[in-house]
Design an enzyme around this catalytic site. Structure first.
Site, PDB file in Angstrom:
ATOM      1  N   LYS A   1      28.423  29.646  75.310  1.00  0.00           N
ATOM      2  CA  LYS A   1      28.184  29.693  76.754  1.00  0.00           C
ATOM      3  C   LYS A   1      26.714  29.647  77.120  1.00  0.00           C
ATOM      4  O   LYS A   1      25.913  30.430  76.614  1.00  0.00           O
ATOM      5  CB  LYS A   1      28.750  30.988  77.327  1.00  0.00           C
ATOM      6  CG  LYS A   1      30.253  31.006  77.442  1.00  0.00           C
ATOM      7  CD  LYS A   1      30.633  32.413  77.755  1.00  0.00           C
ATOM      8  CE  LYS A   1      31.891  32.588  78.528  1.00  0.00           C
ATOM      9  NZ  LYS A   1      32.045  34.024  78.804  1.00  0.00           N
TER      10      LYS A   1
ATOM     11  N   ARG B   1      26.749  44.059  57.610  1.00  0.00           N
ATOM     12  CA  ARG B   1      26.123  45.194  58.301  1.00  0.00           C
ATOM     13  C   ARG B   1      26.112  46.456  57.429  1.00  0.00           C
ATOM     14  O   ARG B   1      25.177  47.248  57.513  1.00  0.00           O
ATOM     15  CB  ARG B   1      26.853  45.476  59.617  1.00  0.00           C
ATOM     16  CG  ARG B   1      26.484  44.477  60.699  1.00  0.00           C
ATOM     17  CD  ARG B   1      27.242  44.729  61.978  1.00  0.00           C
ATOM     18  NE  ARG B   1      26.613  44.017  63.082  1.00  0.00           N
ATOM     19  CZ  ARG B   1      27.126  43.922  64.299  1.00  0.00           C
ATOM     20  NH1 ARG B   1      28.284  44.482  64.578  1.00  0.00           N
ATOM     21  NH2 ARG B   1      26.479  43.285  65.253  1.00  0.00           N
TER      22      ARG B   1
ATOM     23  N   GLY C   1      24.118  40.507  70.391  1.00  0.00           N
ATOM     24  CA  GLY C   1      23.512  40.748  71.706  1.00  0.00           C
ATOM     25  C   GLY C   1      22.119  41.342  71.593  1.00  0.00           C
ATOM     26  O   GLY C   1      21.205  40.968  72.342  1.00  0.00           O
TER      27      GLY C   1
ATOM     28  N   GLY D   1      25.599  37.880  65.327  1.00  0.00           N
ATOM     29  CA  GLY D   1      26.820  37.382  65.967  1.00  0.00           C
ATOM     30  C   GLY D   1      27.502  36.334  65.114  1.00  0.00           C
ATOM     31  O   GLY D   1      27.445  36.364  63.890  1.00  0.00           O
TER      32      GLY D   1
END
Ligand code: ADP
Ligand code: 3PG
Ligand code: MG
Length: 429
Positions: free
Chosen positions: A199, A38, A408, A385
C-alpha cells in the site's frame, strides 16, 4: 555515531532483577513457530544479562488478542524455542502481572530466565495504563527495552513502565536505532531506496523522505500500481488504491522537480508479470507498458515509437518484469548504500519448480543485486515486516548488512518520526 547514552553496557546490572521487553510477535502455524528471527536477535542481550548474573524476566506481546486471554496467542511456544536457542531452561509464567508473575519471579535464581505470558491478554497494556506499567515495574529493579519491533507503540510495556523504574536500551534496540539512523542521516552515497509492498498509503512518509535524501528511488510491488494509474497506464484488476492517485501524482511531481535540479532518478516499473489469478499454476505473461522514468538522464528510452503492451481488464500485475528488475539492479551497481522496504511482487505464491515463486523473480533480482551477485556489493539495509520474512524464508538474512526485526518501527524510524518506546527510556547524560 551512537544515538545512545544509556544502554545495558552503561548501567550497573550485576546481580539485578531485570525486566526485559522483547518483541516475540513471531508467526505461528498451529502453535508452531514458522520464523524465529526475532527470537534469535534477542539472544545477545539475554546472554549479556546472564553474564552479569542477572535474573532475567522477559515480557512480550504476541499477535492482537484484544485484551483477553486466548490460548491461540500464548507465548508458551516461544519459551520452548528460546530455551532451545539459549541451551538453558526457560521458566514460563501464566500471567505477566499480579500474584502469578510475582510468584514466578520470586522463584527465580540469579542467572535464570523467565518468560511471562502475553502482555496483550490485559487491555491495560495497549491503553498504556500507568497502574499496569507500575505492576510490571514491580517485578524488577531495572527495565531493559529490546523489542525494537514494538517501540513505535506507546503501550504500558514500552512507555508507562519506564516511569517507575529506570529504563535503558538493550543491544538489539541499540543496533537497530543506530544502524537505521546512521544510514538515513549519513549514508555513503549514492543512496538507492527500493520501496515496494502492498500500500502506498502505508508508505507515503517513507517515500517522501527517500525522495528527499536518496539519489535513486525505485518503486515496485502493488504500490507501483497506484503510480501507474496516476500515469494513465491500464492496470486491469491489479491491487491499487484509486483514492491515492492524486497523492501519487504529487509524489511524481516532487520527484520530477528534484530531478530537474540535481542528479536524481525516480523509477516506476516499465514492465510487469501479469496473470489472471494468484494461483501458482496460473498462466503468466510479461507486459511491457513502456518506460516510465523520471530522470536526469536526457532521452531516457521513453520511446514514443515503441509498441507497448497492455494489461487486460481481467489481469493482475503481480510482479515487476525483467526489464524493471534489470534497471533497478543496474542502479544498484552504482550505489554504495541500498535501503529496501517492501517486496516487488506477490512473493507468497509458492513455486512449482525451484525455490522462487512465479511472482517472486522481481524481488529475487533485487536480492541478488543487493548481495553482489552482479559484481558490486553495496551496504544493505532491509526493513522488517514481510520483506524481512521473505529474506528469512530464503535463508539469506545473514548476507545483508542489516535486516531489521521491526516492520512498522523501522518504517517510522526511517520516516524520521520519534518512537515512543525510545523516548520513554532514560537516555540523557
Ligand atoms: P513490509 O511488511 O515489508 O513493509 P508490505 O506489507 O508493504 O511489506 O508488502 C508485502 C506484501 O505486498 C506482500 O504480502 C505481497 O504479496 C504484497 N504485494 C507485493 N506486490 C504485489 C502486487 N503486485 N499485487 C498484490 N500484492 C502485492
Ligand atoms: C510487529 O510485528 O510489527 C510488532 O510486533 C508490533 O505489532 P502490532 O502491529 O500488533 O502492534
Ligand atoms: Mg507487511
Amino acid at each position: 555515531m551512537s544515538f545512545w547514552k544509556r544502554t545495558v553496557r552503561e548501567w550497573d546490572l550485576a546481580g539485578k532483577t531485570v525486566l526485559l521487553r522483547a518483541d516475540y510477535n513471531v508467526p505461528l502455524d498451529n502453535g508452531k513457530i514458522t520464523d524465529d528471527y526475532r527470537i534469535q536477535k534477542s539472544l545477545p542481550t539475554i546472554q549479556f544479562l546472564l553474564e552479569q548474573n542477572c535474573k532475567v524476566v522477559i515480557c512480550s506481546h504476541l499477535g492482537r488478542p484484544n485484551g483477553k486471554p486466548n490460548p491461540e496467542f500464548s507465548l508458551a511456544p516461544v519459551a520452548e524455542r528460546l530455551g532451545e536457542l539459549l541451551k538453558k531452561d526457560v521458566a514460563f509464567a501464566l500471567d505477566c502481572v499480579g500474584p502469578i508473575a510475582e510468584g514466578a519471579v520470586g522463584q527465580l535464581q540469579n542467572g535464570q530466565v523467565l518468560l511471562l505470558e502475553n502482555l496483550r491478554f490485559h487491555p491495560e497494556e495497549e491503553s498504556n495504563d500507568d497502574e499496569f506499567g507500575k505492576s510490571l515495574a514491580k517485578l524488577a529493579e531495572v527495565f531493559v527495552q529490546d523489542g525494537f519491533g514494538v517501540v513505535h507503540r506507546a503501550h504500558a510495556s514500552t512507555s508507562a513502565v519506564a516511569r517507575h523504574i529506570p529504563g535503558i536500551a538493550g543491544l538489539l534496540l541499540e543496533k537497530e536505532v543506530d544502524t537505521i539512523t546512521n544510514v538515513m542521516d549519513n549514508p555513503e552515497r549514492p543512496l538507492v531506496a527500493i520501496i515496494g509492498g502492498s500500500k502506498i498509503s502505508d508508505k507515503i512518509e517513507i517515500l517522501n523522505r527517500f525522495i528527499d535524501i536518496a539519489d535513486f528511488v525505485a518503486v515496485g510491488g502493488a504500490m507501483a500500481n497506484t503510480f501507474l494509474l496516476a500515469e494513465g497506464i491500464d492496470i486491469g484488476k491489479s491491487l491499487a488504491e484509486p483514492s491515492e492517485v492524486s497523492l501519487a501524482k504529487d509524489i511524481i511531481e516532487k520527484a520530477r522537480k528534484k530531478s530537474k535540479e540535481q542528479r536524481f532518478v525516480f523509477y516506476l516499473p516499465q514492465d510487469g508479470v501479469v496473470a489472471k489469478s494468484l494461483d501458482k499454476n496460473a498462466h503468466t505473461r510479461i507486459v511491457d507498458w513502456d518506460a516510465h522514468v523520471i530522470a536526469t538522464i536526457e532521452n531516457y528510452p521513453k520511446n514514443p515509437d515503441r509498441k507497448t503492451g497492455q494489461v487486460e481488464d481481467d489481469e493482475l500485475i503481480l510482479d515487476i518484469g525483467p526489464f524493471s528488475g534489470a534497471f533497478i539492479a543496474g542502479g544498484m551497481q552504482m550505489a554504495n548504500t541500498v535501503i529496501w522496504n517492501g517486496t516487488m511482487g506477490v512473493t507468497e505464491t509458492p513455486s512449482v519448480h525451484g525455490p522462487i515463486g512465479p511472482f517472486a523473480h522481481g524481488t529475487d533480482i533485487i536480492v541478488d543485486a543487493m548481495l553482489g551477485e552482479y559484481g558490486h556489493k553495496p551496504f544493505t539495509v532491509v526493513g522488517g515486516g514481510d520483506t524481512a520474512g521473505y529474506v528469512e524464508q530464503r535463508k539469506l538474512v545473514g548476507s545483508f548488512n542489516h535486516v531489521s526485526t521491526g516492520g512498522g518501527a523501522s518504517m517510522e524510524l526511517m520516516s524520521g518520526k520519534q518512537l515512543p518506546g525510545v523516548e520513554a527510556l532514560w537516555n540523557k547524560e
